[in-house]
Scaffold this active site. Structure first.
Site, PDB file in Angstrom:
ATOM      1  N   GLY A 245      41.647 -18.853  -8.584  1.00  0.00           N
ATOM      2  CA  GLY A 245      40.868 -18.133  -9.590  1.00  0.00           C
ATOM      3  C   GLY A 245      41.445 -18.061 -10.975  1.00  0.00           C
ATOM      4  N   GLU A 282      45.854 -20.631  -3.794  1.00  0.00           N
ATOM      5  CA  GLU A 282      44.811 -21.680  -3.712  1.00  0.00           C
ATOM      6  C   GLU A 282      44.231 -21.985  -5.088  1.00  0.00           C
ATOM      7  OE1 GLU A 282      41.856 -19.863  -1.246  1.00  0.00           O
ATOM      8  OE2 GLU A 282      43.086 -19.868   0.549  1.00  0.00           O
ATOM      9  N   PRO A 283      45.030 -22.397  -6.044  1.00  0.00           N
ATOM     10  CA  PRO A 283      44.483 -22.671  -7.379  1.00  0.00           C
ATOM     11  C   PRO A 283      43.673 -23.972  -7.392  1.00  0.00           C
ATOM     12  CG  PRO A 283      46.760 -23.369  -7.293  1.00  0.00           C
ATOM     13  CD  PRO A 283      46.464 -22.733  -5.954  1.00  0.00           C
ATOM     14  N   GLY A 284      42.599 -23.974  -8.148  1.00  0.00           N
ATOM     15  CA  GLY A 284      41.825 -25.199  -8.338  1.00  0.00           C
ATOM     16  C   GLY A 284      41.817 -25.540  -9.817  1.00  0.00           C
ATOM     17  N   ARG A 285      40.948 -24.824 -10.560  1.00  0.00           N
ATOM     18  CA  ARG A 285      40.743 -25.101 -11.975  1.00  0.00           C
ATOM     19  C   ARG A 285      42.042 -25.199 -12.785  1.00  0.00           C
ATOM     20  NH1 ARG A 285      36.133 -23.326 -14.367  1.00  0.00           N
ATOM     21  NH2 ARG A 285      35.997 -21.765 -12.728  1.00  0.00           N
ATOM     22  N   TYR A 325      26.604 -22.235 -15.653  1.00  0.00           N
ATOM     23  CA  TYR A 325      27.387 -21.026 -15.979  1.00  0.00           C
ATOM     24  C   TYR A 325      27.434 -20.742 -17.478  1.00  0.00           C
ATOM     25  CZ  TYR A 325      29.398 -22.974 -11.664  1.00  0.00           C
ATOM     26  OH  TYR A 325      29.574 -23.556 -10.441  1.00  0.00           O
ATOM     27  N   CYS A 352      15.476 -34.843 -16.872  1.00  0.00           N
ATOM     28  CA  CYS A 352      14.195 -34.221 -17.223  1.00  0.00           C
ATOM     29  C   CYS A 352      14.193 -32.741 -16.889  1.00  0.00           C
ATOM     30  CB  CYS A 352      13.064 -34.938 -16.502  1.00  0.00           C
ATOM     31  SG  CYS A 352      12.947 -36.627 -17.064  1.00  0.00           S
ATOM     32  N   GLU A 353      14.980 -31.983 -17.612  1.00  0.00           N
ATOM     33  CA  GLU A 353      15.090 -30.527 -17.453  1.00  0.00           C
ATOM     34  C   GLU A 353      15.511 -29.975 -18.799  1.00  0.00           C
ATOM     35  OE1 GLU A 353      15.360 -28.385 -14.596  1.00  0.00           O
ATOM     36  OE2 GLU A 353      15.072 -29.932 -13.069  1.00  0.00           O
ATOM     37  N   TYR A 381      35.643 -29.185 -11.453  1.00  0.00           N
ATOM     38  CA  TYR A 381      34.218 -28.938 -11.218  1.00  0.00           C
ATOM     39  C   TYR A 381      33.339 -29.788 -12.140  1.00  0.00           C
ATOM     40  CZ  TYR A 381      36.446 -25.018  -8.900  1.00  0.00           C
ATOM     41  OH  TYR A 381      37.280 -24.245  -8.111  1.00  0.00           O
TER      42      TYR A 381
HETATM   43  N1  LLP Z   1      39.919 -20.423  -2.949  1.00  0.00           N
HETATM   44  C1  LLP Z   1      38.658 -20.136  -2.607  1.00  0.00           C
HETATM   45  C2  LLP Z   1      38.392 -19.479  -1.323  1.00  0.00           C
HETATM   46  C3  LLP Z   1      37.601 -20.467  -3.485  1.00  0.00           C
HETATM   47  O1  LLP Z   1      36.343 -20.179  -3.136  1.00  0.00           O
HETATM   48  C4  LLP Z   1      37.885 -21.101  -4.716  1.00  0.00           C
HETATM   49  C5  LLP Z   1      36.817 -21.472  -5.642  1.00  0.00           C
HETATM   50  C6  LLP Z   1      39.236 -21.379  -5.025  1.00  0.00           C
HETATM   51  C7  LLP Z   1      40.222 -21.018  -4.121  1.00  0.00           C
HETATM   52  C8  LLP Z   1      39.646 -22.043  -6.305  1.00  0.00           C
HETATM   53  O2  LLP Z   1      39.278 -21.291  -7.412  1.00  0.00           O
HETATM   54  P1  LLP Z   1      39.761 -21.715  -8.888  1.00  0.00           P
HETATM   55  O3  LLP Z   1      41.245 -21.596  -8.913  1.00  0.00           O
HETATM   56  O4  LLP Z   1      39.312 -23.120  -9.154  1.00  0.00           O
HETATM   57  O5  LLP Z   1      39.097 -20.755  -9.778  1.00  0.00           O
HETATM   58  N2  LLP Z   1      32.097 -24.418  -9.955  1.00  0.00           N
HETATM   59  C9  LLP Z   1      32.623 -23.240 -10.610  1.00  0.00           C
HETATM   60  C10 LLP Z   1      33.805 -22.662  -9.870  1.00  0.00           C
HETATM   61  C11 LLP Z   1      33.531 -22.339  -8.420  1.00  0.00           C
HETATM   62  C12 LLP Z   1      34.723 -21.839  -7.668  1.00  0.00           C
HETATM   63  C13 LLP Z   1      34.465 -21.750  -6.208  1.00  0.00           C
HETATM   64  N3  LLP Z   1      35.566 -21.303  -5.426  1.00  0.00           N
HETATM   65  C14 LLP Z   1      32.955 -23.589 -12.054  1.00  0.00           C
HETATM   66  O6  LLP Z   1      32.791 -24.739 -12.451  1.00  0.00           O
HETATM   67  O7  LLP Z   1      33.358 -22.732 -12.825  1.00  0.00           O
END
Ligand code: LLP
Length: 400
Positions: A245, A282-285, A325, A352-353, A381
């Site tokens: 997050g 669990e970092p993603g972004r 978003y 087409c939106e 993402y």
């Molecule tokens: N762990 C869990 C259980 C999650 O559901 C998520 C993201 C993460 C970790 C990683 O979160 P992050 O560190 O990336 O914030 N498509 C959206 C973001 C959706 C996130 C979904 N879950 C966007 O483009 O902003």
């Protein structure tokens, strides 16, 4: 840390590579990812956390953000694990070389087949989202030929306001994610009659693009309390998973992200000083957003009495974040020119939106039909959420 800047010839570079050198006339929208940027960023995250924690911790990259094989292989090479949400992601993670012990499965509606595949891969843990899911895992575990105990973690919903876009907030009581205490109690009853499962921890994830750490702090405190409570009931917990997050500031360049990391780490330091369990992240972004850009070619410039439009060959089909978003990614020409249009325009795609836009009311200087634009900070993402809507092709992906 990835650098996106103009060289002395006014050509945009990502980590020293001229982006213009990666595109040619009539090419489709193209994502570019920087190996150097990705590696630096993972190292930054891992080392900042190592500095403030005394206990063991593991990082499990949330691969939903960007599941390109090269990205996964790079992270795998740096001792990083992975957080998955589907059988497809499991397959890709195994292909990239992750071992079962590095994989956390976090999907909210896990199918029987996905659960069986995860048994086979002997994953590290299932982060369980409902009592019914736990029952399903127990029933399948009873038929599991390996006979090994299945490690489960209960995902807690701490009911906090993450102050992020409603579509990416997950930690309110009304969200579909995680479990309030009553549901956790139901899970304990199931666990008490399911010797094939072992409860090893609790987890939470309150949302994405977090900048307000008060909510994170509150979630940590509530989850620690639950953890201690379960331990005092005799459950041998070892793990607290704080989810992902951590956000970035899309309106500015990467340097500002350090502040967010510091704020996040400060809370970890305060809250986990005397905590004896191990932690998971669990970092993603935060790991991938800055190291990727989307390049798109201007097809036409259209001026109406109301508005100007820059019509590109990528839109919500390649990057849905602005449409979904209202995300505002920086948009930069690949070449700063002295000739061309100076205009305020909506940068839009071919779909087409009317929701098909990459940016609204953007001031762009020196742009011409045929020029290329860079949509910054699209490593997370971006391609991962691309679609073939209208039967346009998927974007290209290039790793530098
Ligand atoms: N762990 C869990 C259980 C999650 O559901 C998520 C993201 C993460 C970790 C990683 O979160 P992050 O560190 O990336 O914030 N498509 C959206 C973001 C959706 C996130 C979904 N879950 C966007 O483009 O902003």
């Amino acid at each position: 840390m990835s650098k996106l800047e103009y060289n002395s010839n006014q050509e945009l570079e990502l980590d020293g590579v001229r982006l213009l050198s990666l595109v040619k006339e009539e090419q489709e929208g193209t994502y570019v990812y920087s190996r150097k940027g990705l590696m630096d960023r993972l190292f930054l995250f891992q080392s900042a956390i190592a500095k403030v924690l005394t206990q063991r911790f593991t990082v499990h990259y949330a691969m939903k953000a960007n599941s390109h094989l090269e990205v996964l292989k790079l992270f795998k090479s740096q001792n990083c694990g992975v957080d998955i949400v589907s059988g497809g992601e499991l397959k890709r993670a195994l292909e990239a070389g992750f071992t079962g012990s590095q994989i956390i499965f976090s999907g909210v509606a896990k199918s029987k087949e996905e659960i069986r595949q995860c048994f086979k891969a002997q994953i590290r843990q299932f982060n369980v989202e409902s009592p019914s899911e736990l029952k399903r895992i127990a029933a399948l575990a009873a038929q599991n030929p390996t006979g090994k105990k299945i490690p489960v973690v209960l995902r807690f919903n701490p009911d906090v306001d993450a102050k992020t876009h409603p579509y990416i907030a997950t930690g309110f009581r009304e969200n579909k994610f995680g479990m309030e205490e009553a549901l956790i109690k139901d899970c304990l009853q199931i666990l008490n009659v399911s010797p094939e499962l072992s409860l090893i921890g609790v987890s939470f994830h309150i949302g994405s693009q977090l900048h307000d750490f008060a909510a994170f702090k509150e979630a940590v405190q509530k989850t620690k309390k639950l953890y201690q409570n379960l331990k005092s009931q005799g459950y041998p917990l070892t793990t607290l998973d704080v989810g992902g997050g951590l956000g970035i500031d899309y309106s500015k360049s990467a340097a500002v992200d350090l502040e967010f990391l510091e704020g996040y780490c400060q809370i970890l330091k305060e809250e986990f000083a005397n905590f004896e369990g191990q932690l998971q992240f669990e970092p993603g972004r935060y790991l991938v957003a800055r190291s990727g850009v989307l390049l798109t070619q201007i097809q036409y410039i259209k001026k109406t009495s109301e508005r100007n439009f820059i019509l590109c060959n990528s839109g919500m089909n390649h990057l849905i974040r602005p449409a979904l978003y209202e995300a505002e990614h920086r948009i930069m020409p690949l070449q700063n020119k002295s000739t061309g249009e100076d205009l305020v325009a909506d940068v839009v795609g071919p779909v087409c939106e009317s929701s098909d836009f990459l940016g609204k009311n953007r001031h762009l200087v020196g742009v011409n039909e045929g020029d290329w634009l860079c949509i910054a900070d699209s490593g997370a993402y971006g391609a991962a959420m691309a679609s073939q809507y209208n039967l346009f092709g998927f974007p290209r992906e290039v790793v530098i």
